[in-house]
Design a protein around this motif. Structure first.
Motif, PDB file in Angstrom:
ATOM      1  N   PRO A  31       0.863  -1.261   0.102  1.00 29.69           N
ATOM      2  CA  PRO A  31      -0.056   0.022  -0.067  1.00 29.69           C
ATOM      3  C   PRO A  31       0.805   1.235  -0.192  1.00 29.69           C
ATOM      4  N   GLU A  32       0.377   2.389  -0.605  1.00 26.86           N
ATOM      5  CA  GLU A  32       0.954   3.555  -0.490  1.00 26.86           C
ATOM      6  C   GLU A  32       0.417   4.304   0.830  1.00 26.86           C
ATOM      7  N   LEU A  33       1.569   4.254   1.684  1.00 30.80           N
ATOM      8  CA  LEU A  33       1.350   4.941   3.023  1.00 30.80           C
ATOM      9  C   LEU A  33       1.037   6.440   3.042  1.00 30.80           C
ATOM     10  N   GLU A  34       0.087   6.678   3.809  1.00 25.71           N
ATOM     11  CA  GLU A  34      -0.016   8.289   4.277  1.00 25.71           C
ATOM     12  C   GLU A  34       1.127   8.567   5.389  1.00 25.71           C
ATOM     13  N   ALA A  35       1.850   9.548   4.609  1.00 27.93           N
ATOM     14  CA  ALA A  35       2.873  10.165   5.670  1.00 27.93           C
ATOM     15  C   ALA A  35       2.879  11.425   6.215  1.00 27.93           C
ATOM     16  N   GLN A  36       3.392  11.562   7.273  1.00 29.47           N
ATOM     17  CA  GLN A  36       3.562  12.787   7.867  1.00 29.47           C
ATOM     18  C   GLN A  36       4.864  13.551   7.466  1.00 29.47           C
ATOM     19  N   ASN A  37       4.674  14.896   6.644  1.00 27.00           N
ATOM     20  CA  ASN A  37       5.763  15.406   6.141  1.00 27.00           C
ATOM     21  C   ASN A  37       6.744  15.986   6.940  1.00 27.00           C
ATOM     22  N   LEU A  38       8.106  15.529   6.696  1.00 27.74           N
ATOM     23  CA  LEU A  38       9.254  16.448   7.612  1.00 27.74           C
ATOM     24  C   LEU A  38       9.655  17.259   6.778  1.00 27.74           C
ATOM     25  N   LEU A  39      10.016  17.010   5.488  1.00 25.96           N
ATOM     26  CA  LEU A  39      10.956  18.128   4.921  1.00 25.96           C
ATOM     27  C   LEU A  39      10.530  17.870   3.423  1.00 25.96           C
ATOM     28  N   THR A  40      10.439  19.070   2.566  1.00 30.67           N
ATOM     29  CA  THR A  40      10.525  19.071   1.082  1.00 30.67           C
ATOM     30  C   THR A  40      11.872  19.519   0.690  1.00 30.67           C
ATOM     31  N   ILE A  41      12.509  19.139  -0.125  1.00 31.65           N
ATOM     32  CA  ILE A  41      13.804  19.411  -0.481  1.00 31.65           C
ATOM     33  C   ILE A  41      13.984  19.136  -2.256  1.00 31.65           C
ATOM     34  N   ASP A  42      15.063  19.382  -2.664  1.00 30.68           N
ATOM     35  CA  ASP A  42      15.448  19.177  -4.121  1.00 30.68           C
ATOM     36  C   ASP A  42      15.999  18.002  -3.912  1.00 30.68           C
ATOM     37  N   GLY A  43      15.562  16.963  -4.922  1.00 28.78           N
ATOM     38  CA  GLY A  43      16.155  15.614  -4.791  1.00 28.78           C
ATOM     39  C   GLY A  43      17.605  15.449  -4.927  1.00 28.78           C
ATOM     40  N   ALA A  44      18.193  16.268  -5.854  1.00 34.22           N
ATOM     41  CA  ALA A  44      19.707  16.062  -6.119  1.00 34.22           C
ATOM     42  C   ALA A  44      20.564  16.809  -5.121  1.00 34.22           C
ATOM     43  N   ARG A  45      19.747  17.599  -4.419  1.00 29.95           N
ATOM     44  CA  ARG A  45      20.505  18.324  -3.002  1.00 29.95           C
ATOM     45  C   ARG A  45      20.526  17.157  -1.969  1.00 29.95           C
ATOM     46  N   PHE A  46      19.328  16.664  -1.887  1.00 28.41           N
ATOM     47  CA  PHE A  46      19.412  15.825  -0.734  1.00 28.41           C
ATOM     48  C   PHE A  46      20.393  14.437  -1.036  1.00 28.41           C
ATOM     49  N   VAL A  47      20.540  14.117  -2.333  1.00 26.99           N
ATOM     50  CA  VAL A  47      21.580  13.126  -2.397  1.00 26.99           C
ATOM     51  C   VAL A  47      23.005  13.718  -2.098  1.00 26.99           C
ATOM     52  N   SER A  48      23.089  14.809  -2.627  1.00 30.52           N
ATOM     53  CA  SER A  48      24.595  15.470  -2.084  1.00 30.52           C
ATOM     54  C   SER A  48      24.869  15.168  -0.875  1.00 30.52           C
ATOM     55  N   LEU A  49      23.895  15.692   0.106  1.00 37.57           N
ATOM     56  CA  LEU A  49      23.914  15.493   1.348  1.00 37.57           C
ATOM     57  C   LEU A  49      24.328  14.184   1.910  1.00 37.57           C
ATOM     58  N   LEU A  50      23.407  13.235   1.273  1.00 39.81           N
ATOM     59  CA  LEU A  50      23.743  11.922   1.802  1.00 39.81           C
ATOM     60  C   LEU A  50      25.148  11.361   1.521  1.00 39.81           C
ATOM     61  N   ASP A  51      25.670  11.763   0.236  1.00 41.10           N
ATOM     62  CA  ASP A  51      27.013  11.321  -0.224  1.00 41.10           C
ATOM     63  C   ASP A  51      28.273  11.947   0.816  1.00 41.10           C
ATOM     64  N   LYS A  52      27.885  13.030   1.176  1.00 38.64           N
ATOM     65  CA  LYS A  52      28.957  13.800   1.949  1.00 38.64           C
ATOM     66  C   LYS A  52      28.978  13.112   3.482  1.00 38.64           C
ATOM     67  N   ALA A  53      27.649  12.435   3.892  1.00 35.46           N
ATOM     68  CA  ALA A  53      27.546  11.979   5.414  1.00 35.46           C
ATOM     69  C   ALA A  53      27.649  10.279   5.477  1.00 35.46           C
ATOM     70  N   LYS A  54      27.411   9.438   4.518  1.00 39.11           N
ATOM     71  CA  LYS A  54      27.457   8.344   4.339  1.00 39.11           C
ATOM     72  C   LYS A  54      28.440   7.522   4.490  1.00 39.11           C
ATOM     73  N   PHE A  55      29.676   8.026   4.164  1.00 38.99           N
ATOM     74  CA  PHE A  55      31.005   7.412   4.033  1.00 38.99           C
ATOM     75  C   PHE A  55      31.473   6.986   5.424  1.00 38.99           C
ATOM     76  N   ALA A  56      31.134   7.387   6.381  1.00 39.35           N
ATOM     77  CA  ALA A  56      31.569   7.185   7.867  1.00 39.35           C
ATOM     78  C   ALA A  56      31.063   6.244   8.536  1.00 39.35           C
ATOM     79  N   ALA A  57      29.681   5.704   7.865  1.00 39.72           N
ATOM     80  CA  ALA A  57      28.702   4.908   8.638  1.00 39.72           C
ATOM     81  C   ALA A  57      29.524   3.260   8.522  1.00 39.72           C
ATOM     82  N   PHE A  58      28.946   2.699   9.335  1.00 45.45           N
ATOM     83  CA  PHE A  58      29.625   1.228   9.303  1.00 45.45           C
ATOM     84  C   PHE A  58      28.937   0.569   8.067  1.00 45.45           C
TER      85      PHE A  58
END
Length: 363
Positions: free
Chosen positions: A114-141
């Motif tokens: 099913p497509e769940l009804e979600a509580q919206n937290l943030l609206t952001i440009d998709g490529a910008r969000f990916v850029s942030l994830l790329d800068k953050a993810k490398f230090a994770a286990f």
């Protein structure tokens, strides 16, 4: 079922699911992609039981129906075609595409998504969000052996988004100034992070990030994406970040330091003491990096501006390099001694902080 669809559009959609679908020997049907033709729309649905993705395409539907098939061979075939539009038709357990036929899977056991009804937290440009994830993810286990930290911690605040990752030897903190709709903390699994980076890397339109219970929900144009989150307690990174009293501070030219470390890595990656380990001597206005393996040794000198006494410490070159690759200005390394944590930052930027634990290497 019978419909036609633009070839380039179909290639794009099928490629998205190659990042999600995987073989499942216990429940083989889940490795398939469900294609539903209904009214003037074709709906693609795929899941690996952790991640769910639904994509809708407006197109010409001549006959409604539904099939489930493994998309990988189909994608290879369609890439070789030259037609602008591709016609699909299904009958007797096969789907005909152009001049080829592909077998389908029995769909009775396919999970309901099913497509769940979600509580919206943030609206952001998709490529910008990916850029942030790329800068953050490398230090994770990076392995699921420790799912508590095999994730990126997303902290939504009223006027900022914080992304945090750690593998217990280092800690990465990233702050982005954005308006969030409520305060919420979510641990997003690395598999989900990597999938989102592939799906949205070139998407320069807004996406909506939200949640429904323990499920992360992201929607964008004609697309629905959901993922389970990690419910285990995340390490107390806030206390670590509050420790900011350092007696020694060194400033480096980013490109000079980056080049020197890249050269040291060629030897340090097979270091006898610890993989990627090297000794950093902070002396006067020059830092000397030494690494030794069974077959080679290397010394590299880097100019620096230093506040505090001379000292030396052992650090992981690869860890340091991964952070430097994500900044563009001078590097500030702060520390106290060879056995306590180091803080690495880009000069003038308190929104991107890297905490690095030293190694215990022999001199």
């Amino acid at each position: 079922m019978k419909f036609s669809i633009k070839r380039e559009e179909l290639i794009s959609v099928l490629s998205e699911y190659t990042n999600i679908l995987k073989e499942n020997p216990i429940k083989p049907i889940v490795s398939g992609l469900k294609i539903t033709a209904k009214e003037n729309q074709v709906i693609f649905t795929g899941t690996n039981l952790e991640i769910e993705h639904i994509r809708k395409i407006e197109t010409e539907v001549e006959k409604e129906g539904e099939v489930i098939l493994k998309p990988f061979l189909l994608l290879e075939y369609i890439k070789l075609l030259e037609e602008e539009r591709i016609e699909f038709s299904s009958e007797n357990g096969f789907i005909a595409v152009h001049q080829a036929e592909f077998s389908t899977l029995e769909g009775g056991a396919y999970p309901v998504i099913p497509e769940l009804e979600a509580q919206n937290l943030l609206t952001i440009d998709g490529a910008r969000f990916v850029s942030l994830l790329d800068k953050a993810k490398f230090a994770a286990f990076q392995s699921t052996d420790n799912i508590q930290i095999n994730c990126v911690r997303a902290v939504f605040k009223k006027e900022e988004l914080n992304l945090v990752s750690t593998d217990s030897y280092r800690l990465l903190f990233l702050r982005e100034r954005v308006q969030c709709n409520e305060e919420k903390e979510i641990s997003i699994p690395m598999e989900t992070i990597n999938t989102l980076c592939k799906l949205l890397k070139d998407y320069n339109k807004d996406i909506n990030i939200g949640y429904s219970g323990d499920t992360l929900v992201i929607t964008w144009e004609n697309s629905y994406f959901s993922s389970k989150t990690i419910g285990l307690q995340y390490p107390d990174f806030k206390t670590i970040l509050r420790i900011s009293a350092f007696e020694k501070k060194m400033e480096f030219n980013r490109d000079e330091l980056r080049s020197a470390i890249k050269r040291v890595i060629t030897v340090a990656k097979t270091s006898l003491d610890a993989k990627f380990g090297a000794i950093f001597n902070f002396t006067g206005k020059m830092m000397v990096i030494n690494a030794f393996s069974g077959r080679a040794k290397i010394n590299q000198k880097v100019n620096m501006l230093k506040e505090g006494d001379d000292f030396k410490a052992s650090l992981n070159c690869k860890f340091l390099s991964e952070y430097i690759d994500n900044i563009s200005d001078n590097v500030i390394i702060s520390g106290n001694n060879a056995s306590s944590m180091f803080e690495v930052k880009e000069i003038g930027n308190d929104d991107y902080i890297y905490i690095l634990m030293p190694l215990a290497l022999r001199d």
